[in-house]
Structures are given as structure tokens and as C-alpha cells.
Design a protein around this motif. Structure first.
Motif, PDB file in Angstrom:
ATOM      1  N   SER A   1      -0.549  16.347   2.587  1.00  0.00           N
ATOM      2  CA  SER A   1       0.509  16.646   1.572  1.00  0.00           C
ATOM      3  C   SER A   1       0.942  18.239   1.488  1.00  0.00           C
TER       4      SER A   1
ATOM      5  N   TYR B   1       4.844   8.586   5.643  1.00  0.00           N
ATOM      6  CA  TYR B   1       4.321   8.101   4.192  1.00  0.00           C
ATOM      7  C   TYR B   1       3.357   8.889   3.753  1.00  0.00           C
ATOM      8  N   ASN B   2       2.921   9.907   4.132  1.00  0.00           N
ATOM      9  CA  ASN B   2       1.821  10.847   3.802  1.00  0.00           C
ATOM     10  C   ASN B   2       0.492  10.126   3.269  1.00  0.00           C
ATOM     11  N   ARG B   3       0.156   9.098   4.387  1.00  0.00           N
ATOM     12  CA  ARG B   3      -1.072   8.475   4.211  1.00  0.00           C
ATOM     13  C   ARG B   3      -2.288   9.402   5.120  1.00  0.00           C
ATOM     14  N   ILE B   4      -2.157  10.327   5.528  1.00  0.00           N
ATOM     15  CA  ILE B   4      -3.184  11.037   6.450  1.00  0.00           C
ATOM     16  C   ILE B   4      -3.551  12.137   5.669  1.00  0.00           C
ATOM     17  N   LYS B   5      -5.128  12.178   5.015  1.00  0.00           N
ATOM     18  CA  LYS B   5      -5.641  13.232   4.211  1.00  0.00           C
ATOM     19  C   LYS B   5      -5.304  14.567   4.400  1.00  0.00           C
TER      20      LYS B   5
ATOM     21  N   ASN C   1       2.576   7.177   9.412  1.00  0.00           N
ATOM     22  CA  ASN C   1       1.567   7.602   8.397  1.00  0.00           C
ATOM     23  C   ASN C   1       1.843   9.064   8.084  1.00  0.00           C
TER      24      ASN C   1
END
Length: 180
Positions: free
Chosen positions: A130, A123-127, A120
Motif C-alpha cells: 500500500s 489488487y494490492n494483496r501483498i503486505k 497481486n
């Protein structure tokens, strides 16, 4: 007061380098797993099982028999597909019961917590991640450039280092060009 650029570049390079090692290890490990997925998500493990039950069970009989066995995954519902097949919707999976043979196949997927967490991040899926990923990328650019500039003489960028740098740029470029 004279500012020693080489001293500060080495100091910052060293300290930022140590700081980035942990993130680099997480990204590298996750990247290796993602490179070798072979059609499966490495964040989950899939368990497949086969049971032999009584032949000719109705949907309600199958539900009752399933629920009485505490070792099986929780059953959400079952749906009669036709006179032979009953589909089972399980918590985290799916199954199929053949009324004629009594065979029941099912598979469930379970999250692999550490790998799930690392992927995660990858894939940069954690708020909010970025910003951290951007700082990491900028840090890698700094480490690359400062590392090039720190090595003096024949072994540095003015000597054999330039050939390694050119090779490092050509490897991904040639790979892309040759695999169009």
C-alpha cells in the motif's frame, strides 16, 4: 543564491519519471489482463482433459487406476454421487467419472507465476505494498502537474494544452455519466 524552479522541476520530473516507468509497465500490463478476463482469472490457466476408462469402476478401482497413471494430477479423494457419477477431487482441480460410459472429465488450474505476482500487486494483496502504491500514485500526480507546467507558450496549458487537459478530464466523466 537563486533557486531555479524550472530546472529543479524538470530534473525531478525526469528522474521520478524514469523511476516510475517500471511500476507503470507492471500496472499497465496487469490492467490490460484484468480488463479482458471474460469471467476467468488471468492469474491461472485452466487445463481440461477427457479420458475413457473401463466402464463400471467402483470408487476404489477408480482410485487405484488413477494413482497408477503418473501423468495424471494427484488425486486427493473420490466421492460417489449416485449410481452413475463419481466426483474426483484433484490437487488444483476437480473431475467426474461416468460409471455407465467410462468417460472421465477433469479440469485443473495452475498458477501463472509472473501474472499472479503482477495481479497481486495490482489488487494490492501483498503486505506492505500500500505504501509503495500510494507513493506511485502521488508520483503520477506530480508527473502530471509538473508535465503540464513545463511546456510553455501556445503548445502548453495556456494554449492548446488546456483543450487536451479538458478532454482528458471529460472522457472518464462522460463515460460514467452515459453508462449509469
Amino acid at each position: 543564491m537563486k533557486i531555479n524552479i524550472k530546472y529543479w522541476m524538470r530534473t525531478i520530473h525526469r528522474d521520478v519519471g524514469f523511476l516510475m516507468v517500471g511500476i507503470t509497465i507492471v500496472y499497465a500490463f496487469s490492467g490490460i489482463l484484468l480488463n479482458h478476463m471474460n469471467g476467468k482469472n488471468p492469474s491461472y490457466e485452466t487445463l481440461e482433459a477427457q479420458l475413457t476408462l473401463d466402464k463400471g469402476l467402483s470408487s476404489s478401482q477408480l482410485n487405484a487406476q488413477w494413482k497408477s497413471n503418473e501423468t495424471l494430477p494427484p488425486l486427493r479423494k473420490s466421492v460417489v454421487i449416485d449410481s452413475v457419477l463419481i466426483r474426483l477431487y484433484l490437487e488444483g482441480g476437480i473431475g467426474a467419472y461416468n460409471c455407465k460410459t467410462g468417460e472421465l472429465d477433469y479440469q485443473i488450474s495452475r498458477k501463472r507465476p509472473v501474472i499472479y505476482w503482477m495481479n497481486n500487486l495490482h489488487y494490492n494483496r501483498i503486505k506492505g505494498w500500500s505504501w509503495t502504491a500510494d507513493i506511485f500514485a502521488i508520483s503520477l500526480i506530480f508527473l502530471a502537474i509538473s508535465g503540464i507546467l513545463m511546456v510553455p507558450g501556445k503548445k502548453g496549458i495556456k494554449g492548446r494544452g488546456k483543450w487536451y487537459l479538458i478532454a482528458g478530464i471529460l472522457i472518464p466523466l462522460l463515460y460514467v455519466l452515459l453508462n449509469k
